[in-house]
Scaffold this motif. Structure first.
Motif, PDB file in Angstrom:
ATOM      1  N   ILE A  90       4.831   1.324   3.928  1.00  0.00           N
ATOM      2  CA  ILE A  90       5.392   1.117   2.653  1.00  0.00           C
ATOM      3  C   ILE A  90       4.317   1.578   1.339  1.00  0.00           C
ATOM      4  CG2 ILE A  90       6.481  -0.584   0.565  1.00  0.00           C
ATOM      5  CD1 ILE A  90       7.376  -1.781   2.750  1.00  0.00           C
ATOM      6  N   ASN A  91       3.189   0.839   1.772  1.00  0.00           N
ATOM      7  CA  ASN A  91       2.119   1.359   0.812  1.00  0.00           C
ATOM      8  C   ASN A  91       1.543   2.074   1.054  1.00  0.00           C
ATOM      9  OD1 ASN A  91       1.453  -1.654   0.590  1.00  0.00           O
ATOM     10  ND2 ASN A  91       0.199  -2.023   1.785  1.00  0.00           N
ATOM     11  N   LEU A  92       1.488   3.179   2.125  1.00  0.00           N
ATOM     12  CA  LEU A  92       0.734   4.833   2.108  1.00  0.00           C
ATOM     13  C   LEU A  92       2.474   5.114   1.313  1.00  0.00           C
ATOM     14  CD1 LEU A  92      -0.271   7.891   3.060  1.00  0.00           C
ATOM     15  CD2 LEU A  92       2.312   7.555   4.916  1.00  0.00           C
ATOM     16  N   ILE A  93       3.320   5.534   0.846  1.00  0.00           N
ATOM     17  CA  ILE A  93       4.892   6.373   0.507  1.00  0.00           C
ATOM     18  C   ILE A  93       4.655   5.790  -0.255  1.00  0.00           C
ATOM     19  CG2 ILE A  93       7.415   6.358   0.845  1.00  0.00           C
ATOM     20  CD1 ILE A  93       7.616   5.437   3.697  1.00  0.00           C
ATOM     21  N   ASN A  94       4.353   4.293  -1.550  1.00  0.00           N
ATOM     22  CA  ASN A  94       4.397   4.307  -2.474  1.00  0.00           C
ATOM     23  C   ASN A  94       3.439   4.634  -3.752  1.00  0.00           C
ATOM     24  OD1 ASN A  94       7.126   3.054  -2.873  1.00  0.00           O
ATOM     25  ND2 ASN A  94       6.152   0.675  -1.992  1.00  0.00           N
TER      26      ASN A  94
END
Length: 122
Positions: free
Chosen positions: A19-23
């Motif tokens: 989630i952190n990566l994609i966002n």
């Protein structure tokens, strides 16, 4: 690149990091980033519930890309009867413009070819 890229199937324990990566790849403008949507879309690109649902789908496979033991990318493949759809594809902004995305797409293409050819030869 000093280290090689490692590919593996995403696990439930990866959800928060993904989630952190994609966002960060799609919602932050950084020096090397070419994927930012910050000027046209607000809010999170994905959340834990959405990602968990995707991982539970039998027709979906999400691969994590690691570099120096850090998740730096991912690519999702949705298998349909006669085609495969690519989605959930991102590279950490600091790793963009270094050929990582091309290597991830090459990996996905080879994976699909290996999975689909026994089912649909020529």
């Amino acid at each position: 690149m000093k280290h090689s890229l490692k590919f593996r199937t995403a696990q439930i324990l990866d959800i928060q990091k993904l989630i952190n990566l994609i966002n960060s790849a799609y919602r932050q403008q950084q020096e090397n980033s070419w994927t930012s949507e910050i000027e046209i879309v607000t809010g999170a690109r994905i959340n834990a519930e959405q990602l968990a649902q995707m991982l539970a789908d039998d027709h979906f496979k999400l691969f994590v890309v690691e570099y120096a033991e850090e998740i730096v990318g991912c690519i999702g493949l949705t298998f349909n009867p006669i085609q495969v759809e690519i989605g959930t594809f991102c590279i950490a902004p600091k790793m963009q413009n270094h050929g990582v995305g091309k290597k991830v797409l090459d990996f996905a293409e080879h994976y699909v070819r290996d999975q689909m050819l026994p089912i649909h030869p020529n």
